[in-house]
Design an enzyme around this catalytic site. Structure first.
Site, short mmCIF file in Angstrom:
data_model
loop_
_atom_site.label_atom_id
_atom_site.label_comp_id
_atom_site.label_asym_id
_atom_site.label_seq_id
_atom_site.Cartn_x
_atom_site.Cartn_y
_atom_site.Cartn_z
N LYS A 1 -69.83 -28.55 -5.09
CA LYS A 1 -71.27 -28.54 -5.07
C LYS A 1 -71.79 -29.22 -6.34
CE LYS A 1 -73.08 -25.62 -7.56
NZ LYS A 1 -72.73 -25.34 -8.93
N ARG B 1 -62.48 -43.37 -14.99
CA ARG B 1 -62.97 -44.68 -15.41
C ARG B 1 -62.37 -45.20 -16.71
NH1 ARG B 1 -69.28 -43.85 -14.23
NH2 ARG B 1 -68.73 -41.74 -14.86
N ASP C 1 -78.21 -24.90 -8.72
CA ASP C 1 -76.90 -24.65 -9.33
C ASP C 1 -76.27 -23.36 -8.80
OD1 ASP C 1 -74.94 -25.47 -11.30
OD2 ASP C 1 -75.56 -23.71 -12.47
N HIS D 1 -73.83 -20.34 -4.35
CA HIS D 1 -73.12 -19.07 -4.58
C HIS D 1 -73.90 -17.87 -4.04
CE1 HIS D 1 -70.76 -21.69 -6.92
NE2 HIS D 1 -71.39 -21.57 -8.07
N ASP E 1 -67.03 -23.80 -2.62
CA ASP E 1 -67.94 -22.90 -3.32
C ASP E 1 -67.01 -21.89 -3.96
OD1 ASP E 1 -69.50 -20.66 -4.03
OD2 ASP E 1 -71.11 -21.44 -2.79
N HIS E 2 -66.78 -22.04 -5.26
CA HIS E 2 -65.69 -21.24 -5.85
C HIS E 2 -65.96 -19.74 -5.81
CE1 HIS E 2 -68.12 -21.34 -9.53
NE2 HIS E 2 -67.38 -20.35 -9.98
N GLU F 1 -62.80 -47.95 -11.21
CA GLU F 1 -64.27 -48.06 -11.26
C GLU F 1 -64.71 -47.71 -9.86
OE1 GLU F 1 -66.19 -48.77 -13.73
OE2 GLU F 1 -64.81 -49.57 -15.24
N LYS G 1 -79.15 -18.04 -16.99
CA LYS G 1 -78.25 -18.37 -18.10
C LYS G 1 -78.78 -17.71 -19.35
CE LYS G 1 -76.05 -22.46 -16.39
NZ LYS G 1 -74.68 -21.99 -16.20
N LYS H 1 -63.44 -15.72 -5.06
CA LYS H 1 -63.33 -14.55 -5.95
C LYS H 1 -62.85 -13.35 -5.14
CE LYS H 1 -66.80 -16.22 -9.21
NZ LYS H 1 -66.12 -16.44 -10.48
C1 BG6 Z 1 -71.03 -23.13 -11.34
C2 BG6 Z 1 -72.29 -23.55 -12.01
O1 BG6 Z 1 -71.06 -23.43 -9.97
O2 BG6 Z 1 -70.87 -21.73 -11.50
C3 BG6 Z 1 -72.29 -23.18 -13.47
O3 BG6 Z 1 -72.44 -24.95 -11.87
C4 BG6 Z 1 -72.01 -21.71 -13.63
O4 BG6 Z 1 -73.52 -23.50 -14.08
C5 BG6 Z 1 -70.77 -21.31 -12.85
O5 BG6 Z 1 -71.81 -21.46 -15.01
C6 BG6 Z 1 -70.59 -19.81 -12.84
O6 BG6 Z 1 -69.35 -19.54 -12.30
P1 BG6 Z 1 -68.56 -18.23 -12.71
O7 BG6 Z 1 -67.33 -18.27 -11.88
O8 BG6 Z 1 -68.31 -18.31 -14.18
O9 BG6 Z 1 -69.47 -17.09 -12.37
#
Ligand code: BG6
Length: 501
Positions: free
Chosen positions: A154, A46, A241, A246, A183-184, A88, A346, A188
């Site tokens: 996500k 933006r 989250d 995850h 979904d990262h 925008e 956290k 891993k």
């Molecule tokens: C993300 C969350 O999907 O994953 C974050 O939104 C979190 O809040 C993160 O910190 C954790 O990822 P990783 O790879 O550091 O375990």
């Protein structure tokens, strides 16, 4: 062979995700020569910026966040591929400019170039962006060989209803085969290793069921707080989250039955079967199987940190959960009466993600006086990727004394430190049309169904406080201890020192 132009357009290009993850990942791919000569990147956001301004900021971020030493030549080459486009999200005239830019870069009509759109923006903008792309003729169901794909992060919605609406908006423009839901955690290495560990080893799979396993624990612990994401996090909380995505991915990979073949749809089918078998959480049981926590001030890694409610952009009276402990049961033949205990939070004591498979006690009492420990296999997703198997051994000497010992597999010692970082892998796969590490809609939908009752209940519940830098609220200890079990305290593996040298 004619080389089609591959164009990656990142929406949200001035945001944290782009600067910390996407640009460094693209840099790595450049250095590794994984990008075609005609590959270009449009960074759209933006703010008003010139190409040079954006390239300078991108260069600074890559130097700061790259996991490999930055080489000037590769960096300049990557920067030369980048063009900046102000946009925008709700204003169609900007999409007309985007279309012009795409056609200018590719030199051909954009329906003939390969396009990937990466939505690194809050989900509330997805609908506007996708509709505008369609209206401009920039996106649609794949008709020619020149693909157009969409990637996004996500949270997929805020609850089941909004997730369905969002999915409807996306699937009215794209086919499932064009949609890359990230979904990262799936990228891993040790998560990908789960299938190999389970299905390529005859010593593990026969014991991977209710006959031998007492229970399973999955921990996703972070030392970080909410950083600069207070506004997002305060509306999301740990259930949305981490647990909905995850952790549900981890549960489904750990618990799924053996796929008949190594085929992406078959693997996804098996994962969905697990999610569907998770016992529905009844409102009356929530207080027995779930703990909602929130950190108060404390110290993490020797540094004083503020309470959650003191974080920037978080409401002072917020009840959002920064911690969840949860007991799930899978109602099928394989896992009947084997609880899955999940916890995430956290500002916990250490950063660790691990899966602990806790085996049953030996059924007979030959060494019962010596109190042999239960066998435990810890799959360490991060840090110190690897696997530890705990078993009983005899202490040297003329008496039979039993001690527990560890057998360690250190991933980095064996394979070296250069496993691809999650976003490198995900971008590479999306460019190559491989959806294995991305989630299918029914996985997302079923994961929402599991946590819906909790979302409703947590809304009205005050969180149990825990001091930052601990392992979470004592209520979480009670949750597992009332079943005669204990959380397994994550420990440094024997090879940790070697990795840190
Ligand atoms: C993300 C969350 O999907 O994953 C974050 O939104 C979190 O809040 C993160 O910190 C954790 O990822 P990783 O790879 O550091 O375990």
């Amino acid at each position: 062979m004619k080389e089609t132009h591959c164009l990656l357009t990142i929406f949200g290009a001035t945001g944290d995700l782009t600067h910390r993850k996407l640009l460094p990942a693209l840099y790595f791919m450049e250095q590794e020569k994984q990008l075609k000569d005609s590959f270009s990147i449009i960074c759209a956001a933006r703010k008003e910026k010139s190409n040079d301004q954006y390239r300078k900021e991108a260069s600074d971020s890559i130097r700061k966040f790259s996991r490999v030493k930055v080489q000037d030549e590769a960096l300049s080459k990557l920067l030369s591929r980048i063009r900046y486009q102000k946009i925008e999200f709700k204003n169609n005239s900007y999409y007309a400019s985007l279309k012009n830019l795409i056609e200018e870069i590719s030199g051909i009509k954009c329906s003939h170039c390969e396009r990937i759109y990466y939505l690194a923006v809050p989900a509330e903008f997805f609908g506007d962006i996708i509709t505008s792309l369609k209206e401009m003729g920039l996106a649609g169901r794949q008709e020619s060989e020149a693909y157009n794909r969409i990637m996004f992060e996500k949270p997929f919605g805020h609850d089941l209803k909004s997730a369905r609406e969002m999915n409807h908006a996306i699937t009215s423009v794209f086919n499932e085969s064009q949609i890359y839901r990230i979904d990262h955690y799936m990228a891993k290495e040790l998560v990908q290793n789960l299938l190999v560990l389970r299905f390529a080893n005859s010593i593990f799979e026969p014991l991977w069921n209710k006959e031998y396993i007492d229970h399973i624990q999955i921990t996703v612990a972070e030392t970080l707080g909410v950083e600069a994401r207070g506004d997002y996090y305060d509306k999301a909380g740990a259930l949305r989250d981490i647990i909905q995505n995850h952790m549900m991915q981890l549960v489904s990979l750990v618990a799924m039955e053996e796929p008949k073949k190594f085929d992406i749809e078959e693997i996804r089918n098996q994962k969905v079967k697990v999610l569907k078998s998770i016992k529905k959480i009844a409102k009356k049981d929530i207080s027995k199987i779930a703990v909602k926590g929130q950190y108060s001030k404390g110290a993490v890694g020797g540094r004083d940190v503020a309470a959650y409610t003191e974080e920037a952009e978080v409401k002072k009276n917020s009840r959002t959960e920064t911690y969840v402990a949860l007991k799930l049961e899978i109602d099928n033949k394989m896992w009947k009466n084997v609880p899955f205990y999940l916890r995430t939070g956290k500002r916990l004591r250490d950063r660790t993600t691990e899966i602990a498979i806790v085996y049953k006690k030996v059924p007979f009492g030959l060494f019962s006086k010596q109190k042999p420990v239960k066998n435990i296999m810890v799959i360490r997703v991060q840090p110190y990727e690897g696997i530890t198997l705990q078993f009983n051994a005899k202490v040297p000497g003329n008496k039979v004394i039993i001690d527990n010992v560890d057998m360690d597999f250190c991933h980095e010692c064996k394979f070296g430190p250069n496993s691809p970082e999650a976003y490198e892998r995900l971008l590479f796969d999306a460019m190559n049309g491989d959806q294995t590490l991305f989630t299918r809609w029914d996985e997302v939908e079923n994961a929402w169904k599991i946590i819906e009752p909790l979302l409703r209940d947590f809304n009205d519940l005050n969180p149990c406080k825990y001091e930052a830098g601990t392992w979470g609220p004592i209520e979480a200890d009670k949750l597992i201890e009332k079943d005669g079990r204990k959380w397994i305290e994550p420990k440094r593996p024997s090879y940790a020192d070697q990795l840190e040298k």
